[in-house]
Design an enzyme around this catalytic site. Structure first.
Site, short mmCIF file in Angstrom:
data_model
loop_
_atom_site.label_atom_id
_atom_site.label_comp_id
_atom_site.label_asym_id
_atom_site.label_seq_id
_atom_site.Cartn_x
_atom_site.Cartn_y
_atom_site.Cartn_z
CG ASP A 62 -1.81 1.22 1.30
OD1 ASP A 62 -1.69 2.11 0.43
OD2 ASP A 62 -2.62 1.30 2.24
CE1 TYR A 153 -6.45 10.50 -10.97
CE2 TYR A 153 -7.08 12.04 -12.70
CZ TYR A 153 -6.39 10.92 -12.29
OH TYR A 153 -5.62 10.22 -13.20
N1 LIG Z 1 -6.38 5.52 -17.42
C1 LIG Z 1 -6.25 6.79 -17.79
O1 LIG Z 1 -6.97 7.29 -18.69
C2 LIG Z 1 -5.20 7.67 -17.16
C3 LIG Z 1 -5.01 8.95 -17.71
C4 LIG Z 1 -4.05 9.78 -17.16
C5 LIG Z 1 -3.28 9.35 -16.10
N2 LIG Z 1 -3.48 8.10 -15.58
C6 LIG Z 1 -2.64 7.72 -14.46
O2 LIG Z 1 -2.02 6.46 -14.75
C7 LIG Z 1 -1.89 5.70 -13.55
C8 LIG Z 1 -2.53 4.34 -13.71
O3 LIG Z 1 -3.90 4.49 -14.06
P1 LIG Z 1 -4.77 3.24 -14.56
O4 LIG Z 1 -5.91 3.78 -15.31
O5 LIG Z 1 -3.89 2.23 -15.17
O6 LIG Z 1 -5.34 2.72 -13.16
P2 LIG Z 1 -5.86 1.23 -12.74
O7 LIG Z 1 -6.98 1.50 -11.79
O8 LIG Z 1 -6.10 0.41 -13.94
O9 LIG Z 1 -4.62 0.64 -11.96
C9 LIG Z 1 -4.17 1.22 -10.78
C10 LIG Z 1 -3.48 0.13 -9.97
O10 LIG Z 1 -3.02 0.74 -8.74
C11 LIG Z 1 -3.34 -0.13 -7.69
N3 LIG Z 1 -3.45 0.63 -6.44
C12 LIG Z 1 -4.48 1.41 -6.04
N4 LIG Z 1 -4.23 1.91 -4.83
C13 LIG Z 1 -3.01 1.47 -4.46
C14 LIG Z 1 -2.20 1.64 -3.31
N5 LIG Z 1 -2.63 2.38 -2.26
N6 LIG Z 1 -1.00 1.04 -3.27
C15 LIG Z 1 -0.57 0.25 -4.30
N7 LIG Z 1 -1.31 0.04 -5.40
C16 LIG Z 1 -2.51 0.65 -5.48
C17 LIG Z 1 -4.64 -0.81 -8.08
O11 LIG Z 1 -4.84 -2.02 -7.37
C18 LIG Z 1 -4.42 -1.03 -9.57
O12 LIG Z 1 -3.80 -2.26 -9.84
C19 LIG Z 1 -2.51 6.56 -12.44
O13 LIG Z 1 -1.49 7.30 -11.81
C20 LIG Z 1 -3.42 7.48 -13.19
O14 LIG Z 1 -3.67 8.69 -12.50
C21 LIG Z 1 -4.43 7.26 -16.08
#
Ligand SMILES: NC(=O)c1ccc[n+]([C@@H]2O[C@H](COP(=O)([O-])OP(=O)(O)OC[C@H]3O[C@@H](n4cnc5c(N)ncnc54)[C@H](O)[C@@H]3O)[C@@H](O)[C@H]2O)c1
Length: 257
Positions: A62, A153
Site C-alpha cells: 500500500d 484528482y
Molecule cells: N487511465 C487513464 O486514462 C489515465 C489517464 C491519465 C493518467 N493516468 C494515471 O495512470 C496511472 C494508472 O492508471 P490506470 O488507469 O492504469 O489505473 P488502474 O486503476 O487500472 O490501476 C491502478 C493500480 O493501482 C493499484 N493501487 C491502487 N491503490 C493502491 C495503493 N494504495 N497502493 C498500491 N497500489 C494501489 C490498483 O490495485 C491497480 O492495480 C494513475 O497514476 C493514473 O492517474 C491514467
C-alpha cells in the site's frame, strides 16, 4: 535492450498502465518488482512477465502506508539489489463534486496519489543514489487541463508535476533524474471506471476519444513506451520534465474543413 539487468520497481502494476509498464520494462531486460495493493493482481502481472521469459517478483504494497513502502524497499534490495528505476504509478480517482466528497475520500486520494509518490521516492532514494537511478511519476493531462467532477484528482495530478520538478532540482547533482508522464485518456482502469459510471458508457468512451486530436483514447502500451524512454539511457539529459502522452488532448473541437 534499454533496461538490461536494471532493477525496476513499478507501483500499481497489477493492472492497467502500471501492468503495461512492468511488462514493457521486463521486455527491455529489466528485473521488475511488481508492487500493488491487490496481491493477486500483482501475481498475475508477474505470471505474464515470466511467461514471456522475463524476471519479476510481486510485493503486496500500500503506497500510502509508510511501513508497507519501507518493506517494499527492503524486499527489493534483498531480492534484486538496489533499484535503478522507480515508477510511481499507483493512484485512485474519486469522481465527485467537492461538496459530495467526504474528508476521508479526499484524504485517501491525497495519501495514495501524492503521499504514495512522496513515500516511495523517500524510501527508495538511498538505493537510487547508489545506482544514479531514475524516477518516473504518473501525472495526467488533468494536471494541466481540468475536467468536471474530479477536482481532488486533478489537484493530486497537478501536485505531482510540481513535486517532480522540485525533486529533479534537489537530486540532479546526485545523478538522479526525476520526470513525469501526463497521459490523456488511456484504455485502463481509471478511465474505464469513469466510462462505466456514465449513463451510456460506450457513448462516453467515444466522446472521450474525440477530445484527442488523434480521435481515439490511448493504449496502456503507448504510455509504457514513454516510461521506458524516460527511465532509460535515451533520456540521459532529461530531468524535471512532464512528458505529455495524450494524442493531442485539448479543444475537443472538430477540425475545420
Ligand atoms: N487511465 C487513464 O486514462 C489515465 C489517464 C491519465 C493518467 N493516468 C494515471 O495512470 C496511472 C494508472 O492508471 P490506470 O488507469 O492504469 O489505473 P488502474 O486503476 O487500472 O490501476 C491502478 C493500480 O493501482 C493499484 N493501487 C491502487 N491503490 C493502491 C495503493 N494504495 N497502493 C498500491 N497500489 C494501489 C490498483 O490495485 C491497480 O492495480 C494513475 O497514476 C493514473 O492517474 C491514467
Amino acid at each position: 535492450m534499454k533496461l538490461k539487468d536494471k532493477v525496476c520497481v513499478v507501483t500499481g502494476a497489477g493492472a492497467g498502465i502500471g501492468r503495461a509498464i512492468a511488462l514493457e520494462m521486463a521486455r527491455e531486460g529489466g528485473r521488475v518488482v511488481v508492487a500493488d495493493i491487490v496481491e493477486l493482481a500483482a501475481a498475475q502481472t508477474v505470471h505474464q512477465i515470466r511467461e514471456a521469459g522475463g524476471e519479476a517478483i510481486a510485493v503486496a504494497t500500500d503506497v500510502a502506508d509508510p511501513d508497507s513502502v519501507i518493506r517494499l524497499a527492503a524486499h527489493t534490495q534483498q531480492r534484486f539489489g538496489d533499484a535503478d528505476v522507480l515508477v510511481n504509478n499507483a493512484a485512485i480517482q474519486i469522481s465527485k463534486l467537492v461538496e459530495d466528497t467526504t474528508p476521508e475520500e479526499w484524504q485517501r486520494q491525497m495519501s495514495v496519489n501524492v503521499g504514495g509518490v512522496f513515500l516511495c521516492s523517500k524510501y527508495f532514494l538511498p538505493q537510487l543514489r547508489r545506482t544514479r537511478g531514475a524516477i518516473v511519476n504518473l501525472s495526467s493531462v488533468n494536471g494541466y487541463f481540468v475536467e468536471p467532477m474530479c477536482a481532488g484528482y486533478c489537484a493530486t495530478k497537478g501536485a505531482i508535476i510540481a513535486f517532480t520538478k522540485a525533486m529533479a532540482i534537489d537530486h540532479g547533482w546526485e545523478g538522479i533524474r526525476v520526470n513525469c508522464i501526463c497521459p490523456g485518456y488511456i484504455d485502463a482502469g481509471l478511465a474505464e471506471a469513469y466510462f462505466q459510471a456514465q449513463p451510456d458508457p460506450a457513448a462516453a468512451r467515444a466522446a472521450a476519444g474525440k477530445l484527442h486530436a488523434l480521435g481515439r483514447v490511448g493504449r496502456p502500451e503507448e504510455v509504457a513506451r514513454a516510461a521506458v524512454f524516460l527511465a532509460g539511457p535515451d533520456a540521459s539529459f532529461i530531468t524535471g520534465s512532464a512528458l505529455v502522452v495524450d494524442g493531442g488532448f485539448g479543444s475537443g473541437l472538430p477540425p475545420a474543413r
